[in-house]
Design a protein around this motif. Structure first.
Motif, mmCIF file in Angstrom:
data_model
loop_
_atom_site.group_PDB
_atom_site.id
_atom_site.type_symbol
_atom_site.label_atom_id
_atom_site.label_comp_id
_atom_site.label_asym_id
_atom_site.label_seq_id
_atom_site.Cartn_x
_atom_site.Cartn_y
_atom_site.Cartn_z
ATOM 1 N N PHE A 131 22.806 10.504 -42.855
ATOM 2 C CA PHE A 131 23.357 10.146 -44.163
ATOM 3 C C PHE A 131 22.264 9.612 -45.091
ATOM 4 O O PHE A 131 22.256 9.910 -46.285
ATOM 5 C CB PHE A 131 24.454 9.095 -44.018
ATOM 6 C CG PHE A 131 25.757 9.623 -43.509
ATOM 7 C CD1 PHE A 131 26.128 10.936 -43.684
ATOM 8 C CD2 PHE A 131 26.631 8.783 -42.845
ATOM 9 C CE1 PHE A 131 27.340 11.415 -43.213
ATOM 10 C CE2 PHE A 131 27.844 9.250 -42.375
ATOM 11 C CZ PHE A 131 28.192 10.566 -42.563
ATOM 12 N N ALA A 132 21.350 8.832 -44.554
ATOM 13 C CA ALA A 132 20.261 8.289 -45.374
ATOM 14 C C ALA A 132 19.334 9.398 -45.871
ATOM 15 O O ALA A 132 18.899 9.388 -47.032
ATOM 16 C CB ALA A 132 19.478 7.252 -44.587
ATOM 17 N N SER A 133 19.044 10.364 -45.019
ATOM 18 C CA SER A 133 18.185 11.470 -45.456
ATOM 19 C C SER A 133 18.880 12.334 -46.505
ATOM 20 O O SER A 133 18.242 12.796 -47.454
ATOM 21 C CB SER A 133 17.735 12.310 -44.266
ATOM 22 O OG SER A 133 18.830 12.935 -43.652
ATOM 23 N N PRO A 139 21.135 9.866 -58.871
ATOM 24 C CA PRO A 139 21.123 8.554 -58.211
ATOM 25 C C PRO A 139 22.514 8.001 -57.912
ATOM 26 O O PRO A 139 22.694 7.281 -56.929
ATOM 27 C CB PRO A 139 20.383 7.655 -59.198
ATOM 28 C CG PRO A 139 20.531 8.314 -60.511
ATOM 29 C CD PRO A 139 20.608 9.788 -60.232
ATOM 30 N N PHE A 140 23.516 8.345 -58.727
ATOM 31 C CA PHE A 140 24.860 7.845 -58.466
ATOM 32 C C PHE A 140 25.424 8.436 -57.179
ATOM 33 O O PHE A 140 26.026 7.724 -56.372
ATOM 34 C CB PHE A 140 25.790 8.161 -59.637
ATOM 35 C CG PHE A 140 27.198 7.702 -59.403
ATOM 36 C CD1 PHE A 140 27.516 6.356 -59.488
ATOM 37 C CD2 PHE A 140 28.199 8.597 -59.059
ATOM 38 C CE1 PHE A 140 28.799 5.922 -59.251
ATOM 39 C CE2 PHE A 140 29.479 8.179 -58.823
ATOM 40 C CZ PHE A 140 29.794 6.831 -58.920
ATOM 41 N N ILE A 157 18.552 10.567 -49.786
ATOM 42 C CA ILE A 157 17.227 10.760 -50.386
ATOM 43 C C ILE A 157 17.106 12.158 -50.975
ATOM 44 O O ILE A 157 16.459 12.354 -52.002
ATOM 45 C CB ILE A 157 16.125 10.452 -49.365
ATOM 46 C CG1 ILE A 157 16.209 8.981 -48.957
ATOM 47 C CG2 ILE A 157 14.746 10.735 -49.938
ATOM 48 C CD1 ILE A 157 15.303 8.596 -47.825
ATOM 49 N N PHE A 158 17.758 13.149 -50.361
ATOM 50 C CA PHE A 158 17.809 14.482 -50.965
ATOM 51 C C PHE A 158 18.454 14.419 -52.343
ATOM 52 O O PHE A 158 17.991 15.053 -53.290
ATOM 53 C CB PHE A 158 18.599 15.464 -50.099
ATOM 54 C CG PHE A 158 17.822 16.063 -48.968
ATOM 55 C CD1 PHE A 158 16.550 16.543 -49.151
ATOM 56 C CD2 PHE A 158 18.397 16.170 -47.723
ATOM 57 C CE1 PHE A 158 15.847 17.104 -48.118
ATOM 58 C CE2 PHE A 158 17.708 16.729 -46.672
ATOM 59 C CZ PHE A 158 16.427 17.197 -46.874
ATOM 60 N N TYR A 159 19.546 13.668 -52.456
ATOM 61 C CA TYR A 159 20.205 13.519 -53.753
ATOM 62 C C TYR A 159 19.289 12.839 -54.765
ATOM 63 O O TYR A 159 19.300 13.186 -55.939
ATOM 64 C CB TYR A 159 21.508 12.737 -53.616
ATOM 65 C CG TYR A 159 22.638 13.515 -53.007
ATOM 66 C CD1 TYR A 159 22.925 14.808 -53.404
ATOM 67 C CD2 TYR A 159 23.440 12.946 -52.027
ATOM 68 C CE1 TYR A 159 23.971 15.523 -52.841
ATOM 69 C CE2 TYR A 159 24.484 13.648 -51.460
ATOM 70 C CZ TYR A 159 24.737 14.934 -51.880
ATOM 71 O OH TYR A 159 25.768 15.637 -51.330
ATOM 72 N N LEU A 160 18.502 11.871 -54.316
ATOM 73 C CA LEU A 160 17.557 11.230 -55.228
ATOM 74 C C LEU A 160 16.488 12.214 -55.698
ATOM 75 O O LEU A 160 16.067 12.171 -56.853
ATOM 76 C CB LEU A 160 16.901 10.028 -54.552
ATOM 77 C CG LEU A 160 17.741 8.775 -54.439
ATOM 78 C CD1 LEU A 160 16.989 7.698 -53.667
ATOM 79 C CD2 LEU A 160 18.132 8.270 -55.813
#
Length: 76
Positions: free
Chosen positions: A39-41, A52-53, A44-47
């Motif tokens: 989920f964290a990776s 960012p939201f 970061i893909f979304y970032l």
């Protein structure tokens, strides 16, 4: 190669390896921790995509609330 491409390749490898670790893991707590790392990776893909939201919602809702409930059920 720029920094974004290198970060994408590293995150793609982390996401794939944590997904495989999630499926192969025999211990449910380790599987849940692999899922949190996945989920964290994804966040970061979304970032990297400039959302960012959605990244913050991914971390807050999935890695925060859902995984706390999942670990509570596992430990119960």
């Amino acid at each position: 190669m720029n920094l974004t491409l290198i970060l994408f390749i590293v995150l793609a490898a982390v996401a794939v390896l944590t997904a495989i670790g999630l499926l192969v893991s025999r211990n449910t707590v380790y599987a849940a921790l692999f899922l949190v790392l996945n989920f964290a990776s994804v966040a970061i893909f979304y970032l990297l995509l400039g959302a960012p939201f959605i990244a913050m919602a991914q971390v807050t809702i999935y890695a925060g609330a859902i995984m706390v409930l999942f670990l509570f059920v596992i430990m119960l």
